[in-house]
Motif scaffolding. Structure first.
Motif, PDB file in Angstrom:
ATOM      1  N   MET A 125       0.842  -1.195   0.000  1.00  0.00           N
ATOM      2  CA  MET A 125       0.000   0.000   0.000  1.00  0.00           C
ATOM      3  C   MET A 125       0.878   1.245   0.000  1.00  0.00           C
ATOM      4  O   MET A 125       1.956   1.259   0.601  1.00  0.00           O
ATOM      5  N   ARG A 126       0.419   2.269  -0.672  1.00  0.00           N
ATOM      6  CA  ARG A 126       1.083   3.569  -0.572  1.00  0.00           C
ATOM      7  C   ARG A 126       0.018   4.661  -0.564  1.00  0.00           C
ATOM      8  O   ARG A 126      -1.115   4.447  -0.995  1.00  0.00           O
ATOM      9  N   LEU A 127       0.417   5.804  -0.060  1.00  0.00           N
ATOM     10  CA  LEU A 127      -0.506   6.914   0.158  1.00  0.00           C
ATOM     11  C   LEU A 127      -0.012   8.163  -0.549  1.00  0.00           C
ATOM     12  O   LEU A 127       1.179   8.491  -0.499  1.00  0.00           O
ATOM     13  N   ALA A 128      -0.938   8.882  -1.210  1.00  0.00           N
ATOM     14  CA  ALA A 128      -0.676  10.238  -1.687  1.00  0.00           C
ATOM     15  C   ALA A 128      -1.467  11.164  -0.765  1.00  0.00           C
ATOM     16  O   ALA A 128      -2.692  11.285  -0.898  1.00  0.00           O
ATOM     17  N   PRO A 129      -0.804  11.796   0.200  1.00  0.00           N
ATOM     18  CA  PRO A 129      -1.528  12.517   1.252  1.00  0.00           C
ATOM     19  C   PRO A 129      -2.017  13.897   0.813  1.00  0.00           C
ATOM     20  O   PRO A 129      -1.496  14.508  -0.122  1.00  0.00           O
TER      21      PRO A 129
END
Length: 266
Positions: free
Chosen positions: A91-95
């Motif tokens: 999983m990765r996040l673009a905040p």
């Protein structure tokens, strides 16, 4: 590139961020590589995924990626989801942060609705899915998300204002998607969230959801559970949250992940 799913309701308080996060986690558990893109200035998805804005060391967020108006800038924004569970590695996040509100001022610029799509170009090729959490609005940010998306997932509660908000989104897509250069944008489904079992009015409104949206309504519906709220408040995965009915909560999103894979398969 990844399959991009836009999570929307024109009404706030329906649990879009929770659904985005927990569905993304369930997809990651089965081996899919998932990007969570927070496109709401409130930043609820970002916080619940464990991200904290540091005023002393500001990080690049989706706002800067979109403002740049260049191909691939979202690649500089992705950050790991720092949960202590095995599947978080996929999983990765673009905040997002409050500064994202400044992008509304660019709505009148030529081609501005295509900036999110441009920023993602080449930046999600190593992902299977990108889930985009939108603000409770049909204005510029949501229109950018629609222009970048492959499909829309409506999240609603079994109450009249939420249902009307979901219907407004459906009608908006049917009427405006060509103007957004999103002729192929489809509605993947409707998730009923935060359902309070045993309340007659909830049963009546659930019947309304099914009457309005038909076979677009996904099963199962997500019941209101204390453990869901605790997981969001503590910024942890469901498996690490305190509260009862853990197995039921996890199983609900596992089944929704099954439906997601079936409905979005090429």
């Amino acid at each position: 590139m990844a399959r991009r799913t836009v999570v929307i309701n024109n009404r706030g308080g329906v649990g879009k961020s929770d659904v985005t996060l927990r569905l993304g986690a369930s997809l990651a558990k089965r081996g899919r590589r998932v990007g969570l893109l927070d496109f709401d200035p409130q930043g609820n998805l970002s916080r619940r995924a464990g991200w904290i804005y540091n005023e002393d060391q500001p990080q690049i967020t989706v706002s800067e990626a979109v403002q740049a108006d260049r191909v691939g800038t979202m690649g500089q924004v992705w950050t790991p989801v720092r949960w202590d569970v095995e599947y978080a590695a996929r999983m990765r996040l673009a905040p997002a942060w409050l500064e994202l509100e400044n992008r509304y001022a660019e709505a009148g610029l030529a081609g501005a609705h295509l900036r999110l799509a441009k920023s993602l170009q080449g930046a999600d090729e190593d992902l299977d899915d990108v889930l985009i959490d939108c603000p409770p609005s049909l204005f510029h940010l949501t229109q950018m998300a629609m222009a970048a998306g492959d499909g829309v997932l409506l999240v609603t509660r079994a109450e009249i204002d939420s249902i009307l908000g979901a219907r407004r989104v459906r009608d908006f897509i049917m009427e405006k998607r060509s103007a957004l250069h999103a002729d192929d944008l489809t509605i993947d489904g409707v998730i009923v969230n935060d359902y309070e079992q045993g309340k007659p009015r909830q049963r009546q409104q659930l019947a309304s959801v099914r009457r309005i949206f038909g076979d677009l309504v996904w099963e199962p519906i997500i019941h209101r559970r204390e453990i869901m709220a605790n997981a969001s408040n503590d910024h942890v995965p469901l498996e690490q949250a305190k509260g009862s009915q853990l197995q039921q909560a996890v199983a609900g999103f596992e089944l929704l992940a099954d439906t997601y894979e079936k409905r979005t398969a090429a």
